[in-house]
Write a protein that holds these residues in place. Structure first.
Motif, PDB file in Angstrom:
ATOM      1  N   THR A 207       1.120  -1.186   0.043  1.00 23.91           N
ATOM      2  CA  THR A 207       0.231  -0.338  -0.418  1.00 23.91           C
ATOM      3  C   THR A 207       1.013   1.102   0.060  1.00 23.91           C
ATOM      4  O   THR A 207       1.896   1.316   0.551  1.00 23.91           O
ATOM      5  CB  THR A 207      -0.951   0.275   0.932  1.00 23.91           C
ATOM      6  OG1 THR A 207      -2.087  -1.028   1.338  1.00 23.91           O
ATOM      7  CG2 THR A 207      -1.718   1.503   1.014  1.00 23.91           C
ATOM      8  N   ILE A 208       0.301   1.830  -1.412  1.00 20.77           N
ATOM      9  CA  ILE A 208       1.473   3.779  -0.973  1.00 20.77           C
ATOM     10  C   ILE A 208       0.554   4.452  -0.269  1.00 20.77           C
ATOM     11  O   ILE A 208       1.216   5.165   0.390  1.00 20.77           O
ATOM     12  CB  ILE A 208       1.926   3.473  -2.172  1.00 20.77           C
ATOM     13  CG1 ILE A 208       2.942   3.155  -3.272  1.00 20.77           C
ATOM     14  CG2 ILE A 208       2.462   5.024  -2.847  1.00 20.77           C
ATOM     15  CD1 ILE A 208       4.445   2.197  -2.125  1.00 20.77           C
ATOM     16  N   VAL A 209      -0.903   4.748  -0.749  1.00 19.79           N
ATOM     17  CA  VAL A 209      -1.613   4.909   0.059  1.00 19.79           C
ATOM     18  C   VAL A 209      -2.854   4.611  -0.097  1.00 19.79           C
ATOM     19  O   VAL A 209      -4.279   4.093  -0.880  1.00 19.79           O
ATOM     20  CB  VAL A 209      -1.911   6.881  -1.029  1.00 19.79           C
ATOM     21  CG1 VAL A 209      -3.137   8.397  -0.184  1.00 19.79           C
ATOM     22  CG2 VAL A 209      -0.936   7.510  -1.437  1.00 19.79           C
ATOM     23  N   PRO A 210      -3.466   4.279   1.427  1.00 18.31           N
ATOM     24  CA  PRO A 210      -4.784   3.869   1.458  1.00 18.31           C
ATOM     25  C   PRO A 210      -5.862   4.507   1.004  1.00 18.31           C
ATOM     26  O   PRO A 210      -5.766   5.867   1.105  1.00 18.31           O
ATOM     27  CB  PRO A 210      -4.764   3.436   3.166  1.00 18.31           C
ATOM     28  CG  PRO A 210      -4.387   4.283   3.526  1.00 18.31           C
ATOM     29  CD  PRO A 210      -2.953   4.879   2.361  1.00 18.31           C
ATOM     30  N   GLY A 211      -6.693   4.236   0.777  1.00 16.47           N
ATOM     31  CA  GLY A 211      -8.235   4.445   0.714  1.00 16.47           C
ATOM     32  C   GLY A 211      -8.526   3.434  -0.683  1.00 16.47           C
ATOM     33  O   GLY A 211      -8.199   2.456  -1.224  1.00 16.47           O
ATOM     34  N   ARG A 212     -10.077   4.280  -1.024  1.00 23.14           N
ATOM     35  CA  ARG A 212     -10.132   3.585  -2.194  1.00 23.14           C
ATOM     36  C   ARG A 212     -11.457   4.631  -2.877  1.00 23.14           C
ATOM     37  O   ARG A 212     -11.268   5.280  -2.723  1.00 23.14           O
ATOM     38  CB  ARG A 212     -11.918   2.493  -2.039  1.00 23.14           C
ATOM     39  CG  ARG A 212     -12.308   1.541  -0.537  1.00 23.14           C
ATOM     40  CD  ARG A 212     -12.960   0.638  -0.727  1.00 23.14           C
ATOM     41  NE  ARG A 212     -13.373   0.090   0.366  1.00 23.14           N
ATOM     42  CZ  ARG A 212     -14.177  -0.585   1.147  1.00 23.14           C
ATOM     43  NH1 ARG A 212     -15.109  -0.988   0.443  1.00 23.14           N
ATOM     44  NH2 ARG A 212     -14.051  -1.878   1.633  1.00 23.14           N
ATOM     45  N   ALA A 213     -11.261   3.810  -4.671  1.00 22.51           N
ATOM     46  CA  ALA A 213     -11.213   4.363  -4.978  1.00 22.51           C
ATOM     47  C   ALA A 213     -12.002   3.667  -6.670  1.00 22.51           C
ATOM     48  O   ALA A 213     -12.338   2.985  -6.938  1.00 22.51           O
ATOM     49  CB  ALA A 213     -10.242   5.780  -5.939  1.00 22.51           C
ATOM     50  N   ALA A 214     -12.863   4.560  -7.754  1.00 16.57           N
ATOM     51  CA  ALA A 214     -13.575   4.116  -8.547  1.00 16.57           C
ATOM     52  C   ALA A 214     -13.437   4.858  -9.803  1.00 16.57           C
ATOM     53  O   ALA A 214     -13.156   5.885  -9.962  1.00 16.57           O
ATOM     54  CB  ALA A 214     -14.729   3.517  -8.036  1.00 16.57           C
TER      55      ALA A 214
END
Length: 343
Positions: A207-214
């Motif tokens: 993981t470089i930057v956590p989080g979710r994206a779409a």
């Protein structure tokens, strides 16, 4: 004779030096509606063309034919497969004509490049996107074929597939992931990483930057992505999930290419990042490690980003559908498609 007819009739003796630039003059960039190719079925005809480099070893064509047959498809070689013009798999017109013939052939349902190497970018100004839009087919390829995967998606609106070339070291994982994407109209869902015999992932995520994206999926080989900048075929990353991979590159060269994308604001406007396998070559004693280069460029953006997508020059690879909406979970290292890629 109109311009299109003229281009189609050009032969090797015509010179070709100016031919690719004729169509460039009238090319404009629009955003076409997403066009899903018909799903591929067992027994369908699969064209094998050679839009990139020449054959580097004996047996490549046989290997490609056998690989396509193992998918349950009927291989059909382009007329110019096996041609050679220096490091290219034939002259530009030979290679682009084979590609056009494959799209125009009503029996062909899926198209595989024989191999990568170099040469597909030379064909971009010659592509007949109207022909391709009228005859949508699944086009699967990677590495140098990034140029075609991206341009067919951008200009024809065609969902294309970043996956194995016909000549490839196919594994069961690679084969199964290809067929479930191009032979299944339903969303594939979770694109799972390969695992070893004890159930551990063969390619662990970071993981470089956590989080979710779409967003819609876009990407390919990093070197080829950067090559599009400043051209009519420049990659559009706005609101998209960008993936990339590369091979035999040193960390400072990866840094240079990512910085080029950053300067062109291609990273700032993307929704998130799913980074594939990058084979590192050490050229300098003071090289940073790859993870440091990636963190330095992506952490300040603050957008979900992880490393560990099984794509690139490794045995077990996913087939990634360009243009299809996906979701990523950078903390867990997950990539999920949310809609089907074929009609």
């Amino acid at each position: 004779m109109n311009r299109k007819s003229f281009l189609k009739r050009i032969t090797l003796g015509s010179g070709l030096i100016f031919a690719p630039f004729v169509k460039t003059e009238s090319k404009t960039r629009t955003t076409p509606a997403l066009l899903r190719p018909p799903r591929v079925r067992q027994g369908d005809v699969a064209a094998i063309v050679s839009p990139a480099g020449n054959l580097s070893t004996n047996g490549e064509v046989e290997n490609a034919v056998n690989a396509v047959r193992a998918l349950g498809l009927q291989p059909r070689l382009g007329a110019n497969v096996g041609s050679r013009w220096g490091y290219l798999g034939g002259r530009d017109t030979e290679r682009v004509n084979d590609l056009h013939d494959a799209f125009a052939d009503p029996e062909v349902k899926v198209i595989f490049p024989l191999r990568g190497g170099y040469g597909t970018s030379r064909l971009l100004p010659m592509l007949d996107f109207e022909l391709i839009t009228r005859n949508p087919k699944a086009f699967v390829g990677f590495s140098d074929n990034t140029s075609l995967v991206l341009s067919l998606n951008a200009y024809a609106g065609l969902v294309t597939f970043y996956g194995p070339n016909a000549h490839f070291d196919w594994t069961n994982y690679t084969r199964q992931n290809l067929t479930r994407v191009i032979m299944n109209q339903q969303p594939v869902g979770l694109m799972e990483n390969p695992v070893s015999g004890n159930g551990r992932p063969l390619l662990a995520h970071t993981t470089i930057v956590p989080g979710r994206a779409a967003g819609p999926l876009i990407g390919g080989n990093l070197s080829l992505i950067v090559q599009t900048l400043g051209t009519p075929w420049e990659i559009d990353t706005r609101g998209k999930i960008l993936f990339f991979e590369d091979v035999n590159e040193s960390p400072y060269r990866i840094d240079r290419m990512l910085t080029h994308l950053w300067l062109a604001r291609k990273l700032q406007v993307a929704a998130g990042f799913a980074i594939g396998h990058i084979t590192v070559r050490r050229d300098r004693n003071d090289d940073l490690d790859l993870a440091s280069v990636i963190r330095d460029r992506f952490e300040p953006l603050g957008k979900p980003c992880y490393m560990g997508v099984p794509t690139g020059h490794v045995p077990n690879i996913l087939t990634l559908p360009l243009g299809v909406n996906v979701e990523i979970d950078a903390h867990r290292g997950l990539l999920r498609t949310t809609e089907g890629a074929v009609a």
